[in-house]
Scaffold this motif. Structure first.
Motif, PDB file in Angstrom:
ATOM      1  N   ALA A  56     -64.485  20.702 -40.701  1.00 32.98           N
ATOM      2  CA  ALA A  56     -64.393  20.767 -42.159  1.00 32.98           C
ATOM      3  C   ALA A  56     -64.388  19.365 -42.759  1.00 32.98           C
ATOM      4  O   ALA A  56     -63.878  18.417 -42.158  1.00 32.98           O
ATOM      5  CB  ALA A  56     -63.137  21.523 -42.572  1.00 32.98           C
ATOM      6  N   ALA A  57     -64.939  19.250 -43.972  1.00 30.83           N
ATOM      7  CA  ALA A  57     -65.022  17.953 -44.652  1.00 30.83           C
ATOM      8  C   ALA A  57     -63.638  17.532 -45.138  1.00 30.83           C
ATOM      9  O   ALA A  57     -63.017  18.237 -45.935  1.00 30.83           O
ATOM     10  CB  ALA A  57     -65.981  18.039 -45.834  1.00 30.83           C
ATOM     11  N   PRO A  58     -63.132  16.367 -44.708  1.00 27.78           N
ATOM     12  CA  PRO A  58     -61.776  15.962 -45.086  1.00 27.78           C
ATOM     13  C   PRO A  58     -61.595  15.742 -46.578  1.00 27.78           C
ATOM     14  O   PRO A  58     -60.519  16.008 -47.123  1.00 27.78           O
ATOM     15  CB  PRO A  58     -61.550  14.663 -44.297  1.00 27.78           C
ATOM     16  CG  PRO A  58     -62.904  14.197 -43.882  1.00 27.78           C
ATOM     17  CD  PRO A  58     -63.744  15.410 -43.752  1.00 27.78           C
ATOM     18  N   ASP A  59     -62.635  15.280 -47.273  1.00 31.25           N
ATOM     19  CA  ASP A  59     -62.500  15.035 -48.711  1.00 31.25           C
ATOM     20  C   ASP A  59     -62.420  16.325 -49.509  1.00 31.25           C
ATOM     21  O   ASP A  59     -62.011  16.319 -50.664  1.00 31.25           O
ATOM     22  CB  ASP A  59     -63.665  14.175 -49.227  1.00 31.25           C
ATOM     23  CG  ASP A  59     -65.027  14.769 -48.934  1.00 31.25           C
ATOM     24  OD1 ASP A  59     -65.154  15.553 -47.971  1.00 31.25           O
ATOM     25  OD2 ASP A  59     -65.980  14.448 -49.674  1.00 31.25           O
TER      26      ASP A  59
ATOM     27  N   PHE B 295     -53.338  27.324 -44.864  1.00 25.69           N
ATOM     28  CA  PHE B 295     -54.361  26.282 -44.783  1.00 25.69           C
ATOM     29  C   PHE B 295     -55.512  26.677 -43.868  1.00 25.69           C
ATOM     30  O   PHE B 295     -56.681  26.597 -44.267  1.00 25.69           O
ATOM     31  CB  PHE B 295     -53.755  24.954 -44.330  1.00 25.69           C
ATOM     32  CG  PHE B 295     -52.902  24.243 -45.342  1.00 25.69           C
ATOM     33  CD1 PHE B 295     -52.510  24.846 -46.530  1.00 25.69           C
ATOM     34  CD2 PHE B 295     -52.469  22.946 -45.114  1.00 25.69           C
ATOM     35  CE1 PHE B 295     -51.717  24.189 -47.457  1.00 25.69           C
ATOM     36  CE2 PHE B 295     -51.690  22.267 -46.032  1.00 25.69           C
ATOM     37  CZ  PHE B 295     -51.308  22.891 -47.199  1.00 25.69           C
ATOM     38  N   PRO B 296     -55.249  27.076 -42.615  1.00 27.59           N
ATOM     39  CA  PRO B 296     -56.383  27.445 -41.749  1.00 27.59           C
ATOM     40  C   PRO B 296     -57.203  28.600 -42.310  1.00 27.59           C
ATOM     41  O   PRO B 296     -58.441  28.608 -42.202  1.00 27.59           O
ATOM     42  CB  PRO B 296     -55.704  27.829 -40.426  1.00 27.59           C
ATOM     43  CG  PRO B 296     -54.396  27.113 -40.451  1.00 27.59           C
ATOM     44  CD  PRO B 296     -53.973  27.129 -41.884  1.00 27.59           C
ATOM     45  N   MET B 297     -56.523  29.580 -42.923  1.00 28.70           N
ATOM     46  CA  MET B 297     -57.241  30.723 -43.492  1.00 28.70           C
ATOM     47  C   MET B 297     -58.163  30.281 -44.624  1.00 28.70           C
ATOM     48  O   MET B 297     -59.338  30.685 -44.697  1.00 28.70           O
ATOM     49  CB  MET B 297     -56.242  31.755 -44.009  1.00 28.70           C
ATOM     50  CG  MET B 297     -56.883  32.917 -44.759  1.00 28.70           C
ATOM     51  SD  MET B 297     -55.661  33.976 -45.555  1.00 28.70           S
ATOM     52  CE  MET B 297     -54.997  32.882 -46.816  1.00 28.70           C
ATOM     53  N   LEU B 298     -57.654  29.430 -45.517  1.00 28.29           N
ATOM     54  CA  LEU B 298     -58.464  28.992 -46.657  1.00 28.29           C
ATOM     55  C   LEU B 298     -59.600  28.075 -46.209  1.00 28.29           C
ATOM     56  O   LEU B 298     -60.691  28.115 -46.785  1.00 28.29           O
ATOM     57  CB  LEU B 298     -57.579  28.309 -47.688  1.00 28.29           C
ATOM     58  CG  LEU B 298     -56.569  29.236 -48.379  1.00 28.29           C
ATOM     59  CD1 LEU B 298     -55.631  28.440 -49.277  1.00 28.29           C
ATOM     60  CD2 LEU B 298     -57.276  30.329 -49.178  1.00 28.29           C
TER      61      LEU B 298
ATOM     62  N   GLU C  12     -61.149  28.374 -43.401  1.00 26.95           N
ATOM     63  CA  GLU C  12     -62.146  29.301 -42.844  1.00 26.95           C
ATOM     64  C   GLU C  12     -62.946  29.970 -43.958  1.00 26.95           C
ATOM     65  O   GLU C  12     -64.181  30.099 -43.862  1.00 26.95           O
ATOM     66  CB  GLU C  12     -61.468  30.346 -41.969  1.00 26.95           C
ATOM     67  CG  GLU C  12     -62.453  31.269 -41.269  1.00 26.95           C
ATOM     68  CD  GLU C  12     -61.778  32.218 -40.292  1.00 26.95           C
ATOM     69  OE1 GLU C  12     -62.488  33.107 -39.772  1.00 26.95           O
ATOM     70  OE2 GLU C  12     -60.568  32.073 -40.050  1.00 26.95           O
ATOM     71  N   LEU C  13     -62.279  30.380 -45.029  1.00 27.72           N
ATOM     72  CA  LEU C  13     -62.994  30.989 -46.150  1.00 27.72           C
ATOM     73  C   LEU C  13     -63.953  29.979 -46.787  1.00 27.72           C
ATOM     74  O   LEU C  13     -65.068  30.335 -47.193  1.00 27.72           O
ATOM     75  CB  LEU C  13     -62.001  31.507 -47.187  1.00 27.72           C
ATOM     76  CG  LEU C  13     -61.172  32.722 -46.761  1.00 27.72           C
ATOM     77  CD1 LEU C  13     -60.115  33.032 -47.810  1.00 27.72           C
ATOM     78  CD2 LEU C  13     -62.071  33.939 -46.541  1.00 27.72           C
ATOM     79  N   TYR C  14     -63.526  28.732 -46.886  1.00 29.21           N
ATOM     80  CA  TYR C  14     -64.421  27.674 -47.398  1.00 29.21           C
ATOM     81  C   TYR C  14     -65.635  27.510 -46.474  1.00 29.21           C
ATOM     82  O   TYR C  14     -66.780  27.430 -46.945  1.00 29.21           O
ATOM     83  CB  TYR C  14     -63.633  26.371 -47.522  1.00 29.21           C
ATOM     84  CG  TYR C  14     -64.472  25.120 -47.483  1.00 29.21           C
ATOM     85  CD1 TYR C  14     -65.404  24.836 -48.486  1.00 29.21           C
ATOM     86  CD2 TYR C  14     -64.336  24.209 -46.437  1.00 29.21           C
ATOM     87  CE1 TYR C  14     -66.178  23.687 -48.444  1.00 29.21           C
ATOM     88  CE2 TYR C  14     -65.107  23.061 -46.385  1.00 29.21           C
ATOM     89  CZ  TYR C  14     -66.025  22.807 -47.386  1.00 29.21           C
ATOM     90  OH  TYR C  14     -66.794  21.673 -47.339  1.00 29.21           O
ATOM     91  N   GLN C  15     -65.394  27.478 -45.168  1.00 28.36           N
ATOM     92  CA  GLN C  15     -66.487  27.324 -44.209  1.00 28.36           C
ATOM     93  C   GLN C  15     -67.476  28.485 -44.276  1.00 28.36           C
ATOM     94  O   GLN C  15     -68.666  28.318 -44.036  1.00 28.36           O
ATOM     95  CB  GLN C  15     -65.919  27.221 -42.784  1.00 28.36           C
ATOM     96  CG  GLN C  15     -64.994  26.040 -42.528  1.00 28.36           C
ATOM     97  CD  GLN C  15     -65.738  24.745 -42.269  1.00 28.36           C
ATOM     98  OE1 GLN C  15     -66.481  24.276 -43.126  1.00 28.36           O
ATOM     99  NE2 GLN C  15     -65.536  24.166 -41.102  1.00 28.36           N
TER     100      GLN C  15
END
Length: 361
Positions: A152-155, A315-318, A320-323
């Motif tokens: 995932a993109a850190p920014d 955090f991990p769930m969100l 994943e949804l972003y990805q």
């Protein structure tokens, strides 16, 4: 052995922020040294800078961050060097009265690093929300590190560390917005826009964005607003009722933090609806409502702390949804700036020109 790094420090109320050298200790028990890759410029940082939270200057600003663990101290068994993490300010203690009752999202005694970071002359720094991430490296409690997908993109995902999580959680965790609901959000800056995104993600049938700034209303549409109301041109309560068949919204998120807008939220909800306060008031503000109306309208009046989130769960769930393309986190990033751009980012924030400026290291 301590490490010297560049960082953004607020030395006093009314003084410009400075990029200076700070000293970061090696991690001790249950601590982690994190190399920061990106950190969002949050309104809370501006409050620290202006002395609106405390007068414990100098402050090491920044807290909405993602980075890579460089080293861990004894006891930090869940982390290792190389882990990609989003930092959080709710490192649950596990032993306070909230944690013992299984309500970890309300932990009353969250953990921070025990060792202080300092200026090179030894002056101790007060890290914003116990993090201090406008820095090349920072020292935090291991529980403040939430491991997420390293691709995932850190920014982008670093924004979950505060404002975006607060907004999404206000709608989903605190307000319990769900499929078929009508959700109104009053105030569509970064946190309010995140509430809009959360309501849309949860399947709300109507997502109503309210603001006085046409630009922010336009932003809200890209996060899933189905209706927008310019509060400078219409009566907020009547306009929300009109959109909701005359009843009012099931959930109203107040993301401004003012008595006037809170009163609008109170009357703009349906009978037995929910008001969620996520905007942060100032100490001198007072609220007055007819007590009978509080009784007669029923429902719930809630405050949302950090979106009532549990970082290890949310955090991990969100991410994943972003990805998966189901949560447009990337649209919160208005600009990417270097460390020395924080002062100008504060000016843009005051003018409402940005959703998020993000420091990239």
């Amino acid at each position: 052995m301590a490490t010297d790094v560049r960082a953004v420090v607020a030395t006093g109320k009314g003084k410009p922020v400075e990029v200076t050298t700070i000293r970061v200790p090696d991690p001790g028990p249950d601590e982690a040294l994190v190399r920061i890759q990106a950190c969002g410029v949050c309104h809370t940082d501006l409050h620290y800078h202006e002395g609106g939270i405390s007068d414990d200057f100098p402050f090491l600003l920044g807290h909405e961050a993602a980075g890579v663990v460089e080293a861990v101290g004894p006891g930090a068994s869940d982390l290792q060097a190389g882990d990609f993490v989003v930092l959080n300010w709710r490192a649950v203690c596990g032993v306070c009265r909230a944690c013992k009752r299984g309500r970890l999202e309300y932990c009353f005694d969250t953990n921070n690093a025990a060792q202080p970071m300092t200026l090179t002359d030894g002056t101790e720094l007060s890290p914003a929300l116990g993090i201090g991430a406008f820095a090349e490296k920072t020292l935090v409690h291991a529980g403040q590190c939430t491991k997420v997908d390293a691709s995932a993109a850190p920014d982008v995902v670093g924004l979950l560390g505060c404002g975006v999580m607060a907004g999404i959680g206000a709608a989903v965790n605190t307000g319990r917005a769900g499929p078929g609901d009508s959700v109104a959000v009053i105030g569509c800056g970064g946190v309010g826009s995140a509430s809009v995104a959360g309501a849309a993600m949860a399947g709300a049938r109507r997502v109503i964005a309210v603001d006085t700034d046409p630009k922010k209303l336009e932003w809200s549409r890209q996060f899933g607003a189905t209706h927008t109301i310019n509060a400078a041109e219409a009566d907020t309560v009547e306009a929300i009722r009109e959109v909701t068949d005359g009843y009012g919204a099931d959930v109203v998120v107040e993301a401004v933090g003012r008595p006037e807008t809170y009163e609008q939220a109170f009357y703009a909800r349906d009978l037995a609806g929910t008001v969620v306060l996520v905007g942060v008031p100032t100490p001198e503000m007072r609220l007055e409502l007819p007590f009978l109306d509080v009784f007669a309208r029923g429902g719930a009046l809630k405050s949302s702390w950090y979106g009532d989130c549990l970082p290890s769960r949310d955090f991990p769930m969100l991410v994943e949804l972003y990805q998966q393309g189901r949560l447009p986190l990337e649209k919160f990033v208005t600009e990417r700036i270097p460390l020395d751009g924080v002062g100008s980012a504060f000016d843009k924030m005051r003018r409402g020109d940005v959703l998020r400026s993000v420091v990239v290291l």
